[in-house]
Design a protein around this motif. Structure first.
Motif, PDB file in Angstrom:
ATOM      1  N   SER A 231      38.721  34.224  46.040  1.00 30.63           N
ATOM      2  CA  SER A 231      38.907  35.334  46.987  1.00 30.63           C
ATOM      3  C   SER A 231      40.283  35.185  47.606  1.00 30.63           C
ATOM      4  CB  SER A 231      37.893  35.276  48.133  1.00 30.63           C
ATOM      5  OG  SER A 231      36.640  34.918  47.675  1.00 30.63           O
ATOM      6  N   ASP A 289      34.168  38.264  52.069  1.00 30.79           N
ATOM      7  CA  ASP A 289      34.309  37.981  50.633  1.00 30.79           C
ATOM      8  C   ASP A 289      34.374  36.482  50.386  1.00 30.79           C
ATOM      9  OD1 ASP A 289      34.311  40.625  50.055  1.00 30.79           O
ATOM     10  OD2 ASP A 289      36.491  40.796  49.745  1.00 30.79           O
ATOM     11  N   GLU A 293      31.612  33.878  48.317  1.00 28.27           N
ATOM     12  CA  GLU A 293      31.954  32.974  47.223  1.00 28.27           C
ATOM     13  C   GLU A 293      31.625  31.523  47.600  1.00 28.27           C
ATOM     14  OE1 GLU A 293      36.052  33.245  45.942  1.00 28.27           O
ATOM     15  OE2 GLU A 293      35.780  31.706  44.402  1.00 28.27           O
TER      16      GLU A 293
END
Ligand SMILES: *Cc1c(COP(=O)(O)O)cnc(C)c1O
Length: 661
Positions: A231, A289, A293
């Motif tokens: 990310s 985000d 992850e």
């Protein structure tokens, strides 16, 4: 950048209706100016609440405990510090603000944990690199104790600070940064002192070092891994994440680390996953985000047999420097509560999907904790003339043709032709300079033409200022016609990020806020470096090239304050032109008012000269010897020689900044 602009534009739309046209410059202060107008102009509510506001006297008020009562008048505080021989520039720290920030961060996480019935706890740490000053770190540890707030070290010297300052096994000591054998062994041995160090593996070869140290010392450490997320971070520090990041293990490296630890029968030591996607993350979506992850990596590590129990989400929690609440780089579009909610919810969801117990949550929020606690107050030494204000008389018959043509342009400036008039004026002025260079225009004529040119620009600016749309080529007018305010400060020493990376800080007068600031100015510092200036200021729309300021009068000092500079600025400041550390005081609120807890005197000239290996005794001796020679040669009188030495010695023992007397 496009999306950034767009959502900022939306906010602007909503706010534009509130912006009054009173911001236009008037030659004389409006009798109708109010402190509310100052509040709006300098956006103090946006970036300053709940700590900074303006009182009825037009001075800035500091409420270090936020909404919990107790406040002081910043202008009066500065005056009383001056009476104690603490000269400007001065850095004023409010330890209560620091305490309030720690409490807020912890309260937000506590609330989020309750809201999502998260079956775990939050144990934040302060990254020491953000501000290593001893008094501040000691305060942090003290205020953090009720929350088991710990420290994060990013280097060996910071580890030494953290080890000696942290004193509770409940508070975590996160060990980041590049490590050698000594770093790792020191961290491990501190377990024997009752500390809880977590050694975060950031480089592939640290794995072997850690395994060997553990075997040598017979200590089983708690280990973490820093993952290189794919990310993307965004903005200035976006490079902290992604494949090219300086730190962290890529996924294949992470798996080898797991394998190595397993081989060494140390997989149970691996308990923490860390990531850091950069500082001042303006958009919450970027944080989400990264979290998503990281959460997947966390649960996978657990599935691989690591005894996971901690998730460290790093720093990045932003500060609203311009008070716009947008995803502009100097702002952020989320609150601390939004941040805490997202962290808690995201981790909760990922763990419950895999039926895993939730980890202890750690954040390494530095900027968000340390920025508000200090205010740098500095004085204005003087201002330059404002071009374009001279009275203009019509030209004579025998004046140079260019002057007459320029006057016609000046005379005919109006709303419908100002852009064209501007281009004409520039052309006439440029032509005049060329002719001057060939000897066809005299110095006196050139002076007249330049004066008229500036008057023309000022006329155009006054028109443009009321327009919604300003053509690009006229955007520099405001800057070109601004006064220069000379400030008793070094930008390189006190706000290095303003110079190095164009960071915006709120800057405003700390008094006279009941008076209209009729001037527009940029700030120039004491250094002989043309980069030593501030010509970007916070604004509702992007940034503005000039700051509204009051005319400086002879009989009253004019004080400006720089706010939200408590993170990173002090240690990154440098000695350019040998301007040293400023004076610093620590203010603590008491039931009776306030108390000055510590005074840290700024550098003397002797001190800064010693950094570059000059010895002040040698310097004095040199001047003394030369004075003796000059006396013998009869080029100096005994009184002059005495005065010279007196000044020289006095300077050495005093502040590197200019004194007002
Ligand atoms: C610099 C840094 C931080 C602090 O970041 P802020 O944005 O100031 O909160 C935290 N963790 C690591 C690893 C860092 O390098």
């Amino acid at each position: 950048m496009e999306t950034t602009r767009q959502s900022r534009e939306q906010v602007l739309q909503a706010l534009r209706s509130q912006v009054t046209s009173d911001q236009a410059v008037a030659a004389t202060p409006s009798p109708h100016w109010t402190i509310e107008k100052s509040e709006e102009l300098y956006r103090i509510k946006g970036w300053g609440e709940p700590y900074f506001s303006i009182n009825a006297a037009g001075h800035i008020t500091v409420s270090p405990k936020g909404d919990r009562g107790g406040s002081l008048d910043l202008y009066h505080l500065v005056e009383s510090l001056k009476k104690r021989n603490l000269d400007l520039p001065i850095l004023i720290r409010f330890s209560d603000i620091l305490e309030d920030r720690i409490e807020q961060l912890n309260a937000c996480f506590a609330k989020a944990i309750a809201r999502y019935s998260y079956n775990g706890v939050y144990r934040g740490v302060f990254p020491v690199k953000c501000n290593q000053q001893r008094h501040l770190v000691e305060d942090l540890v003290r205020f953090g104790r009720p929350h088991q707030f710990g420290l994060e070290a990013g280097s060996k010297p910071e580890l030494l600070i953290a080890l000696a300052t942290l004193d509770s096994p409940e508070s975590l000591l996160i060990c980041n940064g590049y490590k050698d054998r000594e770093y790792i062994e020191t961290a491990m041995l501190s377990q024997r002192l009752g500390q809880t160090p977590i050694i975060v593996l950031e480089q592939p070869d640290e794995v072997e070092l850690v395994i060997k140290a553990s075997q040598r010392l017979h200590i089983r450490p708690i280990l973490g891994v820093r993952a290189k997320l794919s990310s993307k971070g965004v903005g200035r520090w976006g490079g902290s994440a992604g494949d090219r990041a300086k730190f962290g293990l890529a996924i294949p490296e992470l798996l080898s680390a797991v394998e190595q630890l397993k081989q060494a029968d140390m997989l149970d030591c691996l308990q923490l996953l860390h990531f850091h996607i950069g500082s001042q993350i303006s958009a919450i979506s970027v944080i989400k985000d990264a979290l998503r992850e990281a959460c997947q990596i966390y649960v996978e590590l657990s599935a691989l047999g690591a005894k996971m129990g901690f998730l460290d989400v790093g720093g990045g929690l932003g500060i609203d420097y311009d008070g716009s609440k947008t995803n502009f780089y100097a702002s952020k579009n989320y609150s601390i509560q939004n941040y805490a909610n997202d962290v808690v919810a995201e981790v909760q969801e990922a763990c419950s999907a895999r039926n895993l117990p939730v980890p202890t949550l750690i954040s390494e929020s530095g900027r968000a904790i340390a920025s508000h606690q200090s205010i740098l107050v500095f004085d204005v030494l003087g201002t330059s003339d404002k071009p374009g204000l001279a009275a203009i008389e019509p030209p004579h018959e025998d004046d140079h043709a260019l002057l007459r043509e320029l006057y016609d342009t000046y005379d005919s400036v109006h709303l419908k032709n100002y852009q064209e008039a501007y281009h004409d004026a520039v052309q006439f002025k440029d032509e005049a300079i060329s002719l001057f260079n060939f000897g066809y225009v005299s110095l006196t004529e050139r002076a007249k033409i330049e004066r008229l040119y500036w008057a023309c620009c000022r006329r155009i600016l006054d028109l443009v200022r009321h327009e919604d749309y300003v053509p690009d080529d006229l955007e520099d007018l405001d800057r070109n016609l601004a006064s220069i305010y000379y400030i008793n400060l070094s930008v390189f020493q006190s706000m290095p990020d303003a110079w190095a990376i164009d960071q915006l800080f709120p800057i405003m007068p700390i008094h006279r806020l009941d008076e209209e600031p009729v001037n527009r100015g940029t700030l120039a510092d004491l250094t002989c470096d043309s980069d030593g200036k501030i010509d970007q200021f916070i604004d509702l729309r992007d940034v503005k090239p000039v700051l509204e300021l009051h005319p400086v009068t002879e009989h009253e000092p004019y004080y400006l304050g720089l706010f939200l500079g408590g993170a990173y600025q002090e240690i990154m400041g440098n000695l350019h032109n040998l301007f040293g550390d400023t004076n610093t005081v620590h203010i603590h609120m008491t039931p009776k008012g306030y108390h000055i807890e510590h005074v840290v005197k700024g550098d003397t000239m002797t001190e800064v000269l010693s950094y570059v290996q000059y010895d002040s005794d040698d310097l004095i001796e040199n001047i003394r010897r030369r004075s003796e020679h000059a006396l013998q040669d009869g080029t100096i009188t005994i009184e002059e020689a005495q005065l010279l030495l007196q000044h020289y010695e006095h300077s050495l023992n005093h502040y590197t900044y200019l004194s007002s007397d």
